[in-house]
Write an enzyme that holds these catalytic residues in place. Structure first.
Site, PDB file in Angstrom:
ATOM      1  N   ASP A   1      19.209 -18.448  21.959  1.00  0.00           N
ATOM      2  CA  ASP A   1      18.712 -19.860  22.103  1.00  0.00           C
ATOM      3  C   ASP A   1      18.927 -20.110  23.690  1.00  0.00           C
ATOM      4  O   ASP A   1      19.647 -19.217  24.463  1.00  0.00           O
ATOM      5  CB  ASP A   1      19.691 -20.777  21.589  1.00  0.00           C
ATOM      6  CG  ASP A   1      19.403 -22.356  21.816  1.00  0.00           C
ATOM      7  OD1 ASP A   1      18.430 -22.623  22.071  1.00  0.00           O
ATOM      8  OD2 ASP A   1      20.411 -22.900  21.761  1.00  0.00           O
ATOM      9  N   LYS A   2      18.243 -20.942  24.383  1.00  0.00           N
ATOM     10  CA  LYS A   2      18.295 -21.298  25.891  1.00  0.00           C
ATOM     11  C   LYS A   2      19.311 -22.400  25.939  1.00  0.00           C
ATOM     12  O   LYS A   2      20.388 -22.053  26.278  1.00  0.00           O
ATOM     13  CB  LYS A   2      17.047 -21.680  26.430  1.00  0.00           C
ATOM     14  CG  LYS A   2      17.014 -21.947  27.859  1.00  0.00           C
ATOM     15  CD  LYS A   2      15.784 -22.469  28.509  1.00  0.00           C
ATOM     16  CE  LYS A   2      15.668 -23.874  28.142  1.00  0.00           C
ATOM     17  NZ  LYS A   2      16.493 -24.557  29.008  1.00  0.00           N
TER      18      LYS A   2
ATOM     19  N   PHE B   1      14.491 -40.963  17.204  1.00  0.00           N
ATOM     20  CA  PHE B   1      14.057 -40.074  17.496  1.00  0.00           C
ATOM     21  C   PHE B   1      14.208 -38.915  16.412  1.00  0.00           C
ATOM     22  O   PHE B   1      15.382 -38.959  15.834  1.00  0.00           O
ATOM     23  CB  PHE B   1      14.947 -39.398  18.759  1.00  0.00           C
ATOM     24  CG  PHE B   1      14.424 -37.835  19.317  1.00  0.00           C
ATOM     25  CD1 PHE B   1      13.114 -37.677  20.179  1.00  0.00           C
ATOM     26  CD2 PHE B   1      14.790 -36.908  18.879  1.00  0.00           C
ATOM     27  CE1 PHE B   1      12.728 -36.336  20.455  1.00  0.00           C
ATOM     28  CE2 PHE B   1      14.609 -35.564  19.081  1.00  0.00           C
ATOM     29  CZ  PHE B   1      13.429 -35.246  19.809  1.00  0.00           C
TER      30      PHE B   1
ATOM     31  N   LYS C   1      10.526 -44.044  25.094  1.00  0.00           N
ATOM     32  CA  LYS C   1      10.605 -42.583  25.873  1.00  0.00           C
ATOM     33  C   LYS C   1      10.429 -41.441  25.063  1.00  0.00           C
ATOM     34  O   LYS C   1      10.834 -41.290  23.970  1.00  0.00           O
ATOM     35  CB  LYS C   1      11.754 -42.643  26.627  1.00  0.00           C
ATOM     36  CG  LYS C   1      13.252 -42.547  25.659  1.00  0.00           C
ATOM     37  CD  LYS C   1      14.567 -42.586  26.297  1.00  0.00           C
ATOM     38  CE  LYS C   1      15.639 -42.201  25.440  1.00  0.00           C
ATOM     39  NZ  LYS C   1      17.000 -42.518  26.063  1.00  0.00           N
TER      40      LYS C   1
ATOM     41  N   ARG D   1      14.145 -30.716  32.415  1.00  0.00           N
ATOM     42  CA  ARG D   1      13.703 -31.323  31.000  1.00  0.00           C
ATOM     43  C   ARG D   1      13.279 -32.669  31.432  1.00  0.00           C
ATOM     44  O   ARG D   1      14.082 -33.382  32.076  1.00  0.00           O
ATOM     45  CB  ARG D   1      14.765 -31.484  30.028  1.00  0.00           C
ATOM     46  CG  ARG D   1      15.561 -30.065  29.762  1.00  0.00           C
ATOM     47  CD  ARG D   1      16.872 -30.054  29.244  1.00  0.00           C
ATOM     48  NE  ARG D   1      16.995 -30.676  27.640  1.00  0.00           N
ATOM     49  CZ  ARG D   1      16.928 -30.277  26.752  1.00  0.00           C
ATOM     50  NH1 ARG D   1      16.964 -28.901  26.549  1.00  0.00           N
ATOM     51  NH2 ARG D   1      16.920 -30.822  25.515  1.00  0.00           N
TER      52      ARG D   1
ATOM     53  N   GLY E   1      13.284 -24.191  22.097  1.00  0.00           N
ATOM     54  CA  GLY E   1      12.362 -25.352  21.924  1.00  0.00           C
ATOM     55  C   GLY E   1      11.757 -26.175  23.076  1.00  0.00           C
ATOM     56  O   GLY E   1      10.993 -27.265  22.992  1.00  0.00           O
ATOM     57  N   ASP E   2      12.272 -25.630  24.244  1.00  0.00           N
ATOM     58  CA  ASP E   2      11.536 -26.321  25.580  1.00  0.00           C
ATOM     59  C   ASP E   2      10.156 -26.089  25.833  1.00  0.00           C
ATOM     60  O   ASP E   2       9.700 -25.026  25.293  1.00  0.00           O
ATOM     61  CB  ASP E   2      12.621 -25.688  26.671  1.00  0.00           C
ATOM     62  CG  ASP E   2      13.709 -26.455  26.833  1.00  0.00           C
ATOM     63  OD1 ASP E   2      13.934 -27.585  26.301  1.00  0.00           O
ATOM     64  OD2 ASP E   2      14.441 -26.192  27.554  1.00  0.00           O
TER      65      ASP E   2
ATOM     66  N   LYS F   1      12.813 -19.692  14.438  1.00  0.00           N
ATOM     67  CA  LYS F   1      13.859 -18.840  15.151  1.00  0.00           C
ATOM     68  C   LYS F   1      14.506 -17.909  13.950  1.00  0.00           C
ATOM     69  O   LYS F   1      14.454 -16.735  14.351  1.00  0.00           O
ATOM     70  CB  LYS F   1      14.925 -19.565  15.892  1.00  0.00           C
ATOM     71  CG  LYS F   1      14.728 -20.530  17.048  1.00  0.00           C
ATOM     72  CD  LYS F   1      15.934 -21.127  17.507  1.00  0.00           C
ATOM     73  CE  LYS F   1      15.627 -21.990  18.705  1.00  0.00           C
ATOM     74  NZ  LYS F   1      16.941 -22.827  19.054  1.00  0.00           N
TER      75      LYS F   1
ATOM     76  N   ASP G   1      24.177 -22.098  19.929  1.00  0.00           N
ATOM     77  CA  ASP G   1      25.474 -23.084  19.923  1.00  0.00           C
ATOM     78  C   ASP G   1      24.941 -24.425  19.312  1.00  0.00           C
ATOM     79  O   ASP G   1      25.824 -25.229  19.263  1.00  0.00           O
ATOM     80  CB  ASP G   1      25.476 -23.396  21.408  1.00  0.00           C
ATOM     81  CG  ASP G   1      24.539 -24.377  22.082  1.00  0.00           C
ATOM     82  OD1 ASP G   1      24.556 -25.484  22.631  1.00  0.00           O
ATOM     83  OD2 ASP G   1      23.295 -24.138  21.804  1.00  0.00           O
TER      84      ASP G   1
END
Length: 1190
Positions: A424-425, A589, A612, A646, A728-729, A840, A860
């Protein structure tokens, strides 16, 4: 205690899943149907209706065994192992006349081995039992009638009970919240035990029950109808019938067992699910059972040895049958067996039957080929190895006080065989500690901060980093001055310290930061002593936004159930004033909406929608007159993404009263529906209101790389491990993080697979789903094929594969995934962007099953759980996102950089130790077993054992077991420093060179060779001449004891030769094992003849006084070890393995010669290797095999 009726607030509109009053249009159709059959009579747990339901008690048992089931279940577990079952069968047969030894000597070692494992299991289960007792006997207040509460143990709770839970106590069962110490019946809950998240969740009771207090509870009666017990923590569908009306229930009213009440004095709740029906227990399934490849291969070796054993017994029996039949003819060759007066075992007239009986006897006799203590020894070694991993101070993260934690010891050796890491990132490669660093407002970019990615980009381009600073003076930028405020690293005097009022678009800036201060679900916490406000936020991003708003003059300081309060700078007066905003709705969200909105009414009565979200969903929702700054904002967002930041887009609009009224009615209806598609209904309604927005700008937060990540990736890449990043970025962010940590480099050809082609976009606008899917799949297939052709044509170049989530969905389809995997394997780096948790896990499965190599997943967050459980090894990072990943992992570490030591040091050591240990185990058993076989063959396959019964039994358990355990725990072929200095060494595990069949068979042949030398040398040396000065010949017992002495010496000295790193413990165990044999021979021989049988005073009277015993021992031991010594000398000198090369470097003193060390290290660099070492090598000093690198 409060009395009287409490003031009613309608807080039901604040969160999108709150339930207010039910309406006649509520959909209760599912209640009572399949999966929704539970009926709870609140405050009547002992009523007739309730007693008929027969629900589970609240007693919880996590222990595996009870006192009654421990023995049978544990024995069953032990004898499921084929080796143990075999020894059970031989133990039973030892009570028959077939056995060549006494039954006791066969049973005792089995009891010791099985007993040791059962004791270990019993201790582990006893600890679980103690935890169960502690939990079941916790106390809670339960309503006993008349408004009075009494304390009772958790285990006594029943469905329908009303309980009172006080601040900082755990909820004893799954409860429906009835009321709380707050007047509008809200409470704050910490769910750390459930999902690892430390942020507080806000729950609220139904308005109808919100005023209940202790006096009202005596007359309170209600019926709850809801879903049946299930494992979904985040859903709950039900209804409450109260005072003749029906009210819908949602997750907002559900308080889950093992979560904790925080910041609330007390709550009253009705018990809905108890014991094993509660959601947390429903979720506590055992993690997937993982076995290492070595363990699976070990089973095959045991089966192979069974095959050898059966073959030996079969050949011996055929020979025995033929020879027995020959005893009929003429002069008896074996007159001493008295074939004319033989029992069935040696009767020449019944030779076939005698052969069959001999076969069974041989199976018992040759059983010593199978190492009885192998499994228990490996379990002991793995547990001790895990303790060393846990105690390693180099993997201790002082800042968070977190050491490494091996949650299972099954996979230690797998750590040394990892072929692919899937990482993961966010929170894994990066810190997940967000800092507000830049923003774009009204088309103007603010913030002078320089990110680590920007520094890496400047370094990559070979140019100094020049940015415009104050007064437009150009100057090179290092790192900006670090802010003392966590989460805020913004530096721009144009809008700091209230200077924003002088900017051209100050009104837009005001709306921008006001939106950041209002549009969130954070909870403020004001320190009574200092007055400083801190925030409990659902994510680090959200905390960074609220902190940024506060630092720039818009301080969110108070939240009530209906309002948000902000201190903000008044541009007219220049003073800070408090403003309140009435909070009407929060549109939460989620991963499909990718945005969050709030609807508020300001002090002037205006209705505002503040929103947002991600740029992919926000730009399309802008009104035609709201796109004034779109072009500049898009440009800035792309720049921010390039800098590894981000980004979120901020927009708003003003609502009319009529528009809001219509929306609110639809929204209330959607959230009050009692059905599983409630979320979809809510999403449909919010879709209608979140449109025609006016763009304000964009935020950019930095998630810094964790310390040591580039170094760690460089070392892992040099070790030959492939590294994939699944995030997920956005693609741009992921690519630039890839550059920053050297997964990507300048000159590396990028194969990018996306669905951004104009024809796909055109089809998406038309909205034809089938046509979109078909065209998308064809596009992905074409791009994969083209990429594969590129890789095949240029094998000497490095390629990077970058694929987005949409494309990945098609790449993972059954008819495409093989091609996709072939392309990915051919690339040096693989980055999957915008990937969902399910994707993933699917990618991990594809790599694991497609390559048949060991995969390691590291993550994580809760979204990484599927990936961790799917991989051969799951590594959880105990970071900011809670503990759910850690709870699902096999090993937990605090920082990604510790992976380097975990794999290259502990992984390599564990792999080598376990491999060598198993090979040695089979060697020593083959050596011993073959001396038994050769002696029996020498004795005409008569079933005569070479050794005394107890010599046979205790060989594995006492005389040779401890040195092999010491080897498995302490041996090191090279030190930790050299493991890290020469990552090439790790390839021994990836290529499995230490546990190939060739090496295993080689060790077995070494055992056969040792057995042959021991047997034949002993036979030739001891017979037929006199054994001592009196002319006494070496009888059976003398010959057996001498040969056994040689075996003990040979296998222990072989261990001493095989060990690379001696410790005091190993010396004690090796030489102590030999000494123990002599002590045993003395003690056992001193026992009465009826007990010691053939060993009676054999050492004292026959062996010890005779010089030939010592001469034979020395000569045989040296002769037996010479073949191995010669083989190792030739291998080390002419065909050294990786560890041999490094041992030579250390021995010759070349380890401090940087030029020589670099030359050795470069052997592991390939054109496709990533990391900064390979990057600098490719740029400055191309070597053989790397000359086509650039």
């Amino acid at each position: 205690m409060r009395t009287g009726r409490k003031k009613k607030f309608n807080f039901s509109k604040i969160y999108s899943f709150k339930c207010g009053k039910g309406s006649s249009r509520d959909d209760h159709s599912q209640i009572g149907g399949p999966g929704f059959s539970r009926v709870v009579y609140c405050n009547e747990p002992d009523g007739l209706e309730a007693s008929l339901r027969n629900y589970a008690t609240n007693y919880v048992r996590t222990a595996k065994y009870t006192a009654a089931t421990f023995l049978p279940k544990s024995l069953f577990e032990q004898f499921r192992r084929v080796a143990n079952f075999y020894f059970l069968v031989t133990g039973i047969l030892s009570f028959t006349s077939l056995a060549p030894y006494s039954a006791v000597s066969a049973i005792v070692p089995l009891i010791i081995v099985i007993g040791a494992t059962m004791i270990k299991e019993g201790i582990e289960d006893w600890r679980r039992k103690q935890q169960d007792i502690e939990v079941n006997n916790r106390l809670v207040k339960v309503h006993e009638g008349g408004g009075k509460f009494k304390q009772t143990e958790w285990k006594n709770l029943k469905v329908g009970d009303i309980v009172k839970v006080e601040k900082d106590d755990f909820f004893p069962a799954d409860l429906v919240l009835l009321s709380s110490s707050y007047e509008d019946a809200v409470c704050y809950v910490e769910t750390m035990n459930l999902d690892g998240e430390t942020n507080l969740k806000l729950k609220q009771a139904l308005e109808a029950t919100s005023s209940l207090n202790e006096e009202d509870l005596n007359d309170f009666r209600a019926v709850v109808k809801c879903e049946d017990p299930n494992a979904n923590l985040y859903s709950f569908v039900g209804s409450m019938e109260f005072e003749g009306q029906q009210y819908p229930l949602s997750p907002q009213q559900l308080l889950l067992r093992d979560s904790k009440l925080r910041n609330t004095d007390h709550i009253y709740g009705a018990v809905i699910f108890t014991g094993h029906d509660t959601k947390v227990i429903q979720n506590s399934t055992d993690p997937p059972s993982k076995r290492s490849k070595i363990e699976k291969k070990m089973d095959k070796i045991v089966y192979f040895l069974f095959g050898v054993l059966f073959l030996m017994a079969f050949i011996g029996s055929i020979y025995f049958g033929i020879v027995t039949k020959d005893d009929l003819e003429g002069r008896h060759k074996r007159w001493y067996l008295r074939p004319d007066d033989a029992t069935i075992f040696f009767d020449p007239k019944r030779a076939p039957v005698a052969a069959i009986y001999h076969f069974l006897t041989a199976l018992l006799l040759y059983s010593y080929l199978i190492p009885i203590s192998l499994y228990v020894s490996i379990e002991i070694v793995k547990v001790l190895q895990s303790i060393f991993i846990n105690q390693d101070v180099h993997m201790y993260y002082e800042e968070a006080d977190k050491p490494a934690h091996a949650r299972t010891s099954n996979l230690n050796e797998e750590l040394g065989q990892v072929h692919t890491i899937l990482s993961d990132k966010t929170g894994t490669l990066t810190c997940n500690s967000m800092e507000f660093i830049k923003c774009s407002v009204a088309g103007t970019a603010y913030g002078y901060g320089v990110t680590e990615v920007e520094k890496a980009m400047a370094k990559r381009k070979g140019s100094p980093l020049i940015l415009k600073g104050k007064d437009d003076i150009q100057h090179p930028i290092g790192s900006p001055t670090q802010s003392s405020v966590k989460g805020f690293n913004f530096d721009d005097d144009r809008i700091m310290n209230g200077n924003w009022v002088n900017e051209p678009h100050s009104d837009v800036i005001q709306k921008f930061f006001r939106l950041l201060a209002i549009c969130h679900t954070a909870i403020p916490d004001t320190d009574e002593n200092t007055g400083k406000v801190t925030y409990e936020a659902e994510s680090p991003d959200e905390a960074a936004f609220v902190i940024a708003a506060r630092e720039l003059g818009f301080e969110f300081f108070k939240r009530t159930q209906t309002s948000v309060y902000v201190k903000e700078l008044d541009p007219v007066s220049g003073k800070f004033i408090e403003r309140s905003y009435k909070l009407l709705n929060v549109l939460e969200f989620n991963s499909s909406r990718k945005r969050m909105s709030v609807i508020v009414r300001d002090e002037e009565g205006k209705l505002l929608l503040l929103s947002k979200g991600a740029d992919s969903v926000m730009f399309e929702r802008l009104a035609k007159n709201g796109r004034e700054y779109e072009e500049e904002t898009r440009e800035h967002v792309n720049e921010y993404a390039d800098a590894g930041l981000r980004t979120l887009i901020l927009a708003y609009r003003q609502l009319s009263e009529d528009e809001y009224k219509v929306f609110n009615e639809k929204f209330s209806e959607a959230k009050n529906s009692v059905s599983t598609d409630r979320e979809t209904l809510i999403d449909d309604v919010t879709e209608e209101i979140e449109k025609d927005l006016i763009l304000l700008g964009a935020t950019a937060v930095e998630d810094k790389l964790q310390q040591g990540v580039p170094d760690c990736i460089d070392k892992l890449a040099q070790a030959g491990i492939k590294i994939w990043v699944l995030t997920g970025d956005k693609m741009e962010t992921a690519i630039n993080i890839g550059y920053a940590c050297s997964l990507l480099r300048q000159g590396m050809k990028q194969i990018t697979i996306t669905l951004d082609a104009p024809e796909i976009i055109a089809l998406e606008k038309m909205g034809e789903k089938d046509a979109i899917a078909k065209a998308s799949k064809q596009s992905v297939l074409r791009q994969i094929t083209e990429g594969k052709n590129q890789v095949v044509k240029s094998s000497s170049e490095a390629f990077a594969l970058i694929i987005d989530g949409k494309s990945l969905a098609y790449a993972l389809e059954d008819d495409v995934k093989k091609l996709f995997l072939e392309l990915a394997i051919g690339c040096a780096s693989v980055i999957c962007c915008r990937s969902s948790p399910k994707q993933k896990a699917l990618v991990t499965r594809l790599v694991k099953e497609g390559t048949k190599k060991t995969t390691l997943a590291v993550g994580d967050g809760a979204n990484d759980v599927g990936m961790l459980q799917e991989a051969d090894i799951g590594i959880g990072i105990s970071g900011v996102e809670g503990m759910q990943a850690v709870m699902s992992s096999d090993i937990a570490i605090a920082q990604f950089r510790f992976l380097e030591r975990l794999l290259l040091v502990h992984g390599h050591w564990c792999y080598r130790r376990i491999s060598s240990m198993i090979c040695y185990f089979f060697y020593k058993n083959v050596t011993f077993g073959f001396t038994v076989f050769l002696y029996e063959a020498h004795a005409s396959f008569s079933g005569q054992p070479a050794y005394n019964d107890w010599f046979l039994s205790l060989y594995n358990v006492f005389f040779t077991s401890l040195p092999v355990i010491a080897m498995g725990v302490f041996d090191q072929d090279v030190s930790a420093r050299f493991c890290l200095k020469f990552p090439l060494l790790y390839q021994e595990g990836v290529q499995d060179v230490l546990f190939r069949w060739r090496r295993i068979i080689g060790w077995m042949l070494n055992g056969v060779c040792s057995a042959a030398i021991i047997f034949f040398f002993c036979v030739r040396a001891l017979t037929p001449q006199g054994f001592n000065k009196d002319g006494k010949i070496a009888e059976y017992q003398i010959f057996g004891a001498t040969m056994y002495t040689c075996v003990v010496w040979v296998v222990n000295c072989q261990m001493a030769l095989a060990i690379s790193y001696f410790t005091l413990i190993q010396h004690i165990f090796i030489w102590g094992g030999i000494a123990l044999w002599y002590l045993f021979l003395l003690a056992y021989g001193a026992m009465p003849h009826s007990l010691s049988t053939t060993a009676y005073k054999v050492f004292v009277e026959s062996l010890a006084p005779t010089p030939s015993f010592y001469i034979v021992t020395i000569f045989v031991v040296i002769s037996a070890l010479v073949p191995y010594f010669v083989y190792k000398a030739i291998q080390m000198r002419f065909f050294p393995m990786y560890h041999g090369i490094i041992q030579w470097i250390r021995y010759e003193g070349w380890s401090e010669d940087p030029e020589y060390c670099n030359m050795v290290r470069q052997r592991s660099i390939r054109p496709t290797t990533v990391g900064y070492t390979a990057r600098s090598l490719a740029r400055t000093n191309p070597l053989d095999g790397i000359q086509n690198y650039r």
